[in-house]
Design a protein around this motif. Structure first.
Motif, short mmCIF file in Angstrom:
data_model
loop_
_atom_site.label_atom_id
_atom_site.label_comp_id
_atom_site.label_asym_id
_atom_site.label_seq_id
_atom_site.Cartn_x
_atom_site.Cartn_y
_atom_site.Cartn_z
N ARG A 34 24.93 -21.75 -33.94
CA ARG A 34 25.01 -22.97 -33.00
C ARG A 34 24.39 -23.30 -32.01
NH1 ARG A 34 30.19 -19.86 -33.25
NH2 ARG A 34 31.60 -20.73 -34.69
N GLU A 35 23.61 -22.39 -31.51
CA GLU A 35 22.63 -22.74 -30.46
C GLU A 35 21.24 -23.25 -31.07
OE1 GLU A 35 19.59 -20.17 -27.14
OE2 GLU A 35 21.29 -19.29 -28.27
N ARG A 36 21.08 -22.75 -32.35
CA ARG A 36 19.86 -23.36 -33.09
C ARG A 36 20.19 -24.69 -33.81
NH1 ARG A 36 18.17 -22.50 -38.51
NH2 ARG A 36 19.80 -21.03 -38.89
N LEU A 37 21.29 -25.10 -34.02
CA LEU A 37 21.66 -26.11 -35.03
C LEU A 37 22.38 -27.29 -34.04
CD1 LEU A 37 22.28 -24.83 -38.39
CD2 LEU A 37 20.34 -25.51 -37.76
N GLY A 38 23.19 -26.67 -33.13
CA GLY A 38 23.91 -27.45 -32.29
C GLY A 38 25.25 -27.54 -32.86
N ASP A 39 26.52 -27.48 -31.83
CA ASP A 39 27.86 -26.99 -32.14
C ASP A 39 28.17 -27.84 -33.48
OD1 ASP A 39 27.76 -24.96 -30.24
OD2 ASP A 39 28.82 -26.31 -28.69
N ALA A 40 28.10 -29.00 -33.44
CA ALA A 40 28.70 -29.89 -34.26
C ALA A 40 27.99 -29.78 -35.62
CB ALA A 40 28.62 -31.47 -34.03
N PHE A 41 26.89 -29.67 -35.82
CA PHE A 41 26.17 -29.58 -37.12
C PHE A 41 26.24 -27.98 -37.67
CE2 PHE A 41 22.04 -29.22 -39.60
CZ PHE A 41 22.57 -29.91 -40.61
N ALA A 42 26.40 -27.14 -36.97
CA ALA A 42 26.74 -25.90 -37.15
C ALA A 42 28.10 -25.47 -37.77
CB ALA A 42 26.50 -24.77 -35.93
N GLU A 43 29.04 -26.37 -37.10
CA GLU A 43 30.41 -25.97 -37.35
C GLU A 43 30.51 -26.61 -38.96
OE1 GLU A 43 34.92 -27.85 -36.14
OE2 GLU A 43 33.08 -28.80 -35.65
N ALA A 44 29.90 -27.53 -39.38
CA ALA A 44 29.99 -28.09 -40.61
C ALA A 44 29.37 -27.27 -41.82
CB ALA A 44 29.48 -29.49 -40.42
N MET A 45 28.18 -27.02 -41.18
CA MET A 45 27.43 -25.93 -41.92
C MET A 45 27.96 -24.57 -42.43
SD MET A 45 24.37 -27.31 -42.75
CE MET A 45 22.85 -26.29 -42.67
N LEU A 46 28.88 -24.13 -41.50
CA LEU A 46 29.36 -22.71 -41.53
C LEU A 46 30.64 -22.90 -42.41
CD1 LEU A 46 28.87 -21.55 -37.88
CD2 LEU A 46 28.10 -20.35 -40.02
N LEU A 47 31.21 -23.92 -42.68
CA LEU A 47 32.41 -24.09 -43.53
C LEU A 47 32.14 -23.40 -44.90
CD1 LEU A 47 33.26 -28.06 -43.19
CD2 LEU A 47 34.60 -26.22 -42.26
N ASP A 48 33.15 -22.95 -45.41
CA ASP A 48 33.52 -22.10 -46.44
C ASP A 48 34.05 -22.92 -47.55
OD1 ASP A 48 33.15 -20.39 -48.54
OD2 ASP A 48 34.42 -19.03 -47.57
N GLN A 49 33.23 -23.68 -48.36
CA GLN A 49 34.03 -24.68 -49.46
C GLN A 49 33.79 -24.30 -50.80
OE1 GLN A 49 32.42 -28.59 -47.95
NE2 GLN A 49 34.54 -28.91 -47.30
N GLN A 50 34.74 -24.42 -51.57
CA GLN A 50 34.49 -24.35 -53.23
C GLN A 50 35.46 -25.50 -53.69
OE1 GLN A 50 34.29 -20.49 -54.92
NE2 GLN A 50 35.05 -19.78 -52.86
N ALA A 51 34.97 -26.20 -54.79
CA ALA A 51 35.62 -27.14 -55.71
C ALA A 51 34.93 -27.23 -56.90
CB ALA A 51 35.55 -28.29 -54.89
N SER A 52 35.90 -27.63 -57.70
CA SER A 52 35.70 -27.69 -59.13
C SER A 52 35.18 -28.95 -59.90
CB SER A 52 36.83 -27.44 -60.11
OG SER A 52 37.68 -28.51 -59.82
N GLY A 53 35.56 -30.10 -59.13
CA GLY A 53 35.00 -31.35 -59.61
C GLY A 53 35.73 -31.81 -60.94
N ASP A 54 37.18 -31.48 -61.06
CA ASP A 54 37.65 -31.54 -62.36
C ASP A 54 37.95 -33.03 -62.39
OD1 ASP A 54 37.42 -29.15 -63.47
OD2 ASP A 54 39.55 -28.39 -62.87
N LYS A 55 38.44 -33.69 -61.31
CA LYS A 55 38.86 -35.19 -61.14
C LYS A 55 37.58 -35.95 -61.73
CE LYS A 55 40.84 -38.78 -58.63
NZ LYS A 55 41.71 -39.29 -57.57
N ALA A 56 36.64 -35.64 -61.28
CA ALA A 56 35.33 -36.57 -61.64
C ALA A 56 35.09 -36.34 -63.20
CB ALA A 56 34.04 -35.92 -60.94
N ARG A 57 35.25 -35.30 -63.68
CA ARG A 57 34.90 -35.02 -65.12
C ARG A 57 35.88 -35.84 -66.04
NH1 ARG A 57 33.35 -30.32 -62.80
NH2 ARG A 57 31.46 -29.24 -63.81
N ALA A 58 37.07 -36.42 -65.33
CA ALA A 58 38.08 -37.02 -66.32
C ALA A 58 37.77 -38.70 -66.12
CB ALA A 58 39.44 -36.97 -65.72
#
Length: 287
Positions: free
Chosen positions: A239-263
């Motif tokens: 957070r100190e290196r990147l700034g609070d707002a950017f670090a918060e987004a970068m630390l998000l743990d996200q997984q997704a399949s993209g199944d809707k796009a494939r349809a």
């Protein structure tokens, strides 16, 4: 199809322009200066210098098209600019069958290990303004699709080189974002461009569509794939290196399949995944 494209000279927009032209579409690219207009003309599009904050001009350009893809952004006023374009789209396209493709972002869903388009938004502070703009569009009588790209890679550009090559210490080690255990949704820029075109050509609004490949490596895996040593970091240091707002987004743990796009229109990711791309680059560098 006559397509109005914004952001045609940007990282994603440049690939979308190539994909549209390769499919035989007639593209009018709205740009901010004569030099950019000349650049898109050289590639086969019509370049128009216009201010998209001018509602009358934006509406006129949209009404002259058979489809609209919005990728432009304004780093000085992201929300105000995006809202202005969305409001112009509502004015221009309500009650028509002209498809309008808007750009969101996967971060708007917050953390999740199986994110789907129907999940409620839970954005970090950095993108907390997006749901309001999306709600404006989806409440209108517009055939709208909001593509939410994951972390875009390809061509040595985007967030990945900034957070790997640009985050090395004096010993050449990559400072991880936190401990690096968070997953990132990913997509190759050319696969994402193909998705924009598939959505447009399908002709009807699909509401939210996650623009992701289904490959969700951790940041530690991404950094290691470059061949460099890595250095875990306390979240507070990130957070100190990147700034609070950017670090918060970068630390998000996200997984997704993209199944809707494939349809949609037979779309599927075809290019190398991020880890494969980085390992190939590292191998070529080391030879």
């Amino acid at each position: 199809m006559h397509v109005l494209l914004t952001g045609a000279t940007g990282y994603i927009g440049s690939s979308v322009l190539s994909a549209l032209l390769s499919r035989g579409h007639d593209v009018t690219a709205v740009v901010r200066g004569d030099d950019k207009a000349a650049a898109v003309r050289e590639r086969g599009a019509t370049g128009v210098v216009a201010d998209l904050m001018d509602r009358d001009e934006a509406v006129r350009l949209m009404r002259a098209a058979n489809g609209v893809i919005h990728l432009a952004s304004d780093p000085d006023d992201a929300e105000g600019f995006d809202r202005a374009v969305a409001e112009a789209a509502v004015d221009a396209l309500s009650g028509t069958d002209t498809p309008y493709v808007h750009t969101g972002g996967c971060w708007v869903y917050g953390a999740g290990d199986a994110i789907e388009e129907t999940d409620p938004y839970d954005p970090p502070a950095l993108t907390a303004w997006r749901p309001g703009v999306i709600a404006l569009l989806e409440a209108a009588d517009v055939p709208v699709t909001v593509v939410h790209p994951g972390i875009v890679h390809g061509g040595g550009k985007g967030l990945v080189p900034m957070t790997t090559e640009g985050a090395k210490d004096d010993a050449g080690r990559i400072r991880l974002v936190g401990d690096g255990s968070q997953h990132w949704t990913t997509i190759h820029v050319d696969d994402l461009a193909d998705l924009y075109v598939a959505v447009l050509e399908a002709g009807s609004g699909f509401a939210d569509v996650l623009g992701v490949s289904g490959q969700n490596p951790t940041f530690a895996e991404i950094a290691a794939a470059t061949g460099a040593e890595t250095l875990p970091e306390e979240p507070a240091a990130t957070r100190e290196r990147l700034g609070d707002a950017f670090a918060e987004a970068m630390l998000l743990d996200q997984q997704a399949s993209g199944d809707k796009a494939r349809a949609i229109g037979g779309w599927a990711p075809k290019r190398p995944g991020l880890l494969e791309e980085l390992r190939a680059q590292a191998s070529g560098t080391n030879r």
